[in-house]
Write an enzyme that holds these catalytic residues in place. Sequence first.
Site, PDB file in Angstrom:
ATOM      1  N   ARG A 165       1.049 -77.522 -15.939  1.00 35.10           N
ATOM      2  CA  ARG A 165       0.029 -77.603 -16.590  1.00 35.10           C
ATOM      3  C   ARG A 165      -0.889 -76.645 -15.957  1.00 35.10           C
ATOM      4  NH1 ARG A 165       3.363 -78.988 -19.152  1.00 35.10           N
ATOM      5  NH2 ARG A 165       3.399 -80.495 -20.705  1.00 35.10           N
ATOM      6  N   SER A 239      -2.643 -84.138 -25.200  1.00 33.93           N
ATOM      7  CA  SER A 239      -2.968 -84.773 -24.137  1.00 33.93           C
ATOM      8  C   SER A 239      -4.186 -84.505 -23.421  1.00 33.93           C
ATOM      9  CB  SER A 239      -1.704 -84.682 -22.941  1.00 33.93           C
ATOM     10  OG  SER A 239      -0.624 -84.960 -23.706  1.00 33.93           O
ATOM     11  N   GLU A 335      -6.565 -82.475 -18.404  1.00 32.36           N
ATOM     12  CA  GLU A 335      -5.642 -81.197 -18.854  1.00 32.36           C
ATOM     13  C   GLU A 335      -6.460 -80.248 -19.990  1.00 32.36           C
ATOM     14  OE1 GLU A 335      -1.853 -81.964 -20.152  1.00 32.36           O
ATOM     15  OE2 GLU A 335      -2.109 -80.431 -21.887  1.00 32.36           O
TER      16      GLU A 335
END
Length: 339
Positions: A165, A239, A335
């Site tokens: 990520r 997420s 994130e």
Amino acid sequence: MQIMIQENINLKPYNTFGIDVTARYFSQFSAIAELREMIHYKLPNNNKLILGGGSNLLFTKDFDGLVLKNELTGIELIKQDEEYVYVKAGAGENWHQFVLHCLAHDYAGVENLSLIPGNVGASPMQNIGAYGVEIKDIFHELEAFHIDEQALQTFSLNDCRFDYRESVFKRHYKNQFVIVSVTYRLKKIPQFNINYGAISQELETMGVKDLTIQAISQAVINIRSSKLPDWKEAGNAGSFFKNPLIENQQFGELKLNFPGMVAFPADNDQTKLAAGWLIEQCGWKGYREGDAGCYPNQALVLVNYGNAKGKDIYDLSEKIIQSVSEKFGVVLEREVNVN
Ligand SMILES: Cc1cc2nc3c(=O)[nH]c(=O)nc-3n(C[C@H](O)[C@H](O)[C@H](O)COP(=O)(O)OP(=O)(O)OC[C@H]3O[C@@H](n4cnc5c(N)ncnc54)[C@H](O)[C@@H]3O)c2cc1C
């Protein structure tokens, strides 16, 4: 060339969290020449935000600057060899529409990434990933426009410094480059990847006998639709936190106290913990405070049930980070891009 810069535009329709904030200035570009013009335009301040589908953003306040909405389109097969096709897509193309284009042409490699919201241009930003595949696995190169230098630059796989990520654009070059196109290297003969998550089980339920990339895509769509909230009904950005990476030694110690801890082996003597499990163990799953909440079916997803402010979601995320840190000594990282 006529460019249009609007003032005081509500961003609620432009972010999947459905946060009600305003951009002082807002403009859309569908050609690089338009982008150049907009950057030259003299505004009272120099803040700029490049916007794709708004599916990985949390606005905690009004944006006091210029939002540049990327509308560059086009999908093109640029070259091929025996094994691969090289497909270039405009940054403003919708990601899932791009996946559907690949499936229709039997270009393999993106099927596991079906139904991820957002646009092509943001796909390398955080090296999007799902069901065992990440952008770095199918990436060839991208073209990005350097805002200050007013020039196009090409980035290879190595230049992007992809990680879990992460990429060079998410932090190091944050808001310095506008990604204008991405070229993916896709396989002519598929290499199926069905070991991750519940894909093989779903394929069985679907009664699939002959495996195809189209069947895998449908399996991924079915699983995602049953697990994740539809952002049109409950605002979210997927997420909210990353799965934390810890040293194997620390994992060994934690496992003694928490034998049920969900984790996966990672590179470099590290272990990746399931952040959703950590959050659930702290009692947050299904928690709701006003219109900000932790999704009942997946603790990793924070949701806006209607009129939550970005600050409400952010404050909830702070409380979650703190309680996970107190219980496990592990610090969760967001994130989502907070603005
Ligand atoms: C329901 C749901 C499920 C999700 N599932 C996943 C998943 O499985 N895997 C995953 O990795 N992500 C997932 N996400 C997160 C999100 O979809 C991805 O991160 C997606 O790539 C974001 O694209 P976007 O166009 O919406 O980016 P935006 O939210 O518009 O922007 C995200 C960031 O990238 C920057 N940016 C956007 N476009 C450009 C550009 N052209 N040039 C430079 N900077 C740019 C923005 O400034 C911002 O900092 C999910 C989100 C939702 C809502």
